[in-house]
Design a protein around this motif. Structure first.
Motif, PDB file in Angstrom:
ATOM      1  N   ASN A 146     -14.848   1.556   1.478  1.00 60.14           N
ATOM      2  CA  ASN A 146     -14.066   0.520   0.811  1.00 60.14           C
ATOM      3  C   ASN A 146     -14.170  -0.826   1.531  1.00 60.14           C
ATOM      4  O   ASN A 146     -13.990  -1.875   0.916  1.00 60.14           O
ATOM      5  CB  ASN A 146     -12.590   0.917   0.722  1.00 60.14           C
ATOM      6  N   GLY A 168      -6.114  -5.616   2.680  1.00 58.46           N
ATOM      7  CA  GLY A 168      -6.351  -6.117   1.326  1.00 58.46           C
ATOM      8  C   GLY A 168      -7.420  -5.324   0.585  1.00 58.46           C
ATOM      9  O   GLY A 168      -7.255  -4.992  -0.597  1.00 58.46           O
ATOM     10  N   MET A 169      -8.509  -5.009   1.258  1.00 58.03           N
ATOM     11  CA  MET A 169      -9.577  -4.249   0.609  1.00 58.03           C
ATOM     12  C   MET A 169      -9.135  -2.827   0.294  1.00 58.03           C
ATOM     13  O   MET A 169      -9.492  -2.276  -0.754  1.00 58.03           O
ATOM     14  CB  MET A 169     -10.835  -4.241   1.479  1.00 58.03           C
ATOM     15  N   TYR A 223      -6.857  -3.021  -2.748  1.00 61.60           N
ATOM     16  CA  TYR A 223      -7.670  -3.261  -3.945  1.00 61.60           C
ATOM     17  C   TYR A 223      -8.404  -1.988  -4.368  1.00 61.60           C
ATOM     18  O   TYR A 223      -8.428  -1.623  -5.548  1.00 61.60           O
ATOM     19  CB  TYR A 223      -8.663  -4.397  -3.668  1.00 61.60           C
ATOM     20  N   ILE A 277      -6.000   0.574  -5.939  1.00 60.88           N
ATOM     21  CA  ILE A 277      -5.680   0.257  -7.331  1.00 60.88           C
ATOM     22  C   ILE A 277      -6.823   0.695  -8.241  1.00 60.88           C
ATOM     23  O   ILE A 277      -6.602   1.289  -9.305  1.00 60.88           O
ATOM     24  CB  ILE A 277      -5.361  -1.240  -7.497  1.00 60.88           C
ATOM     25  N   ASN A 278      -8.060   0.422  -7.825  1.00 59.74           N
ATOM     26  CA  ASN A 278      -9.224   0.856  -8.612  1.00 59.74           C
ATOM     27  C   ASN A 278      -9.266   2.370  -8.726  1.00 59.74           C
ATOM     28  O   ASN A 278      -9.606   2.912  -9.776  1.00 59.74           O
ATOM     29  CB  ASN A 278     -10.514   0.332  -8.009  1.00 59.74           C
ATOM     30  N   GLN A 298       0.842  -1.207   0.000  1.00 60.04           N
ATOM     31  CA  GLN A 298       0.000   0.000   0.000  1.00 60.04           C
ATOM     32  C   GLN A 298       0.875   1.253   0.000  1.00 60.04           C
ATOM     33  O   GLN A 298       0.627   2.182  -0.765  1.00 60.04           O
ATOM     34  CB  GLN A 298      -0.943   0.005   1.210  1.00 60.04           C
TER      35      GLN A 298
END
Length: 188
Positions: free
Chosen positions: A47, A176-177, A180, A183-184, A9
């Motif tokens: 998120n 992790g979320m 993710y 990145i989005n 991250q």
């Protein structure tokens, strides 16, 4: 794994800043821009809100209840109390299964989709919570019947034990979320 996700991250934040500074024409946003910082702070909770989080919470409740009820400690020979408790649990399992079958197999069943399918439908959306609920109720019954849970306080405590056992999974999920989602954010 947790340390790797946290490092990834931080690296993503720095790389997004470097890439957008070096190549401003790329269709990429920086996490260190004013927009990126607002997004990081403003959407963190959003998120995390996924069905996976609900499944993780319900799974930890079910797991903690099963472990503290003594179901995982059954050894031969099974005592009379354990045998009686297992009979109650079997009856409950049949009731849960009958309810599930009635809500899916009858004509115009309420858990089917509008087209009459099982997947995707209300059943597929609620299957994990239903199973966790059923397992939790059966474990509470087993613990109460065998005398493992003698008070309501014992039962409530059993519902929270799984959180301590699965605490690393919660941290992994959060990191992790967020990774993710970051990145989005960069690619949109």
């Amino acid at each position: 794994m947790v340390v790797a996700l946290a490092a990834a991250q931080l690296l993503l934040i720095l790389v997004s800043w470097f890439v957008t500074a070096a190549w401003p024409d790329l269709p990429m946003r920086s996490l260190l821009s004013s927009e990126g910082i607002r997004w990081l702070f403003g959407s963190f909770a959003q998120n995390l809100l996924t069905p996976l989080l609900a499944w993780l919470v319900l799974g930890s409740v079910a797991y903690g209840t099963v472990v503290s009820s003594g179901l995982t400690e059954l050894r031969r020979p099974i005592t009379y109390l354990q045998r009686s408790a297992l009979q109650f649990v079997a009856i409950e399992a049949l009731i849960f299964l009958a309810v599930l079958l009635l809500l899916t197999l009858i004509p115009q069943a309420p858990l089917l989709s509008a087209t009459g399918r099982l997947f995707p439908s209300a059943l597929s959306d609620g299957l994990v919570p239903f199973v966790c609920f059923a397992v939790t109720v059966m474990a509470l019954t087993f613990g109460f019947t065998t005398g493992r849970f003698t008070t309501l306080r014992d039962m409530v405590r059993s519902l929270t034990i799984g959180f301590g056992k699965w605490s690393s999974l919660f941290l992994l999920y959060i990191l992790g979320m967020e990774f993710y989602a970051s990145i989005n954010f960069l690619m949109l």
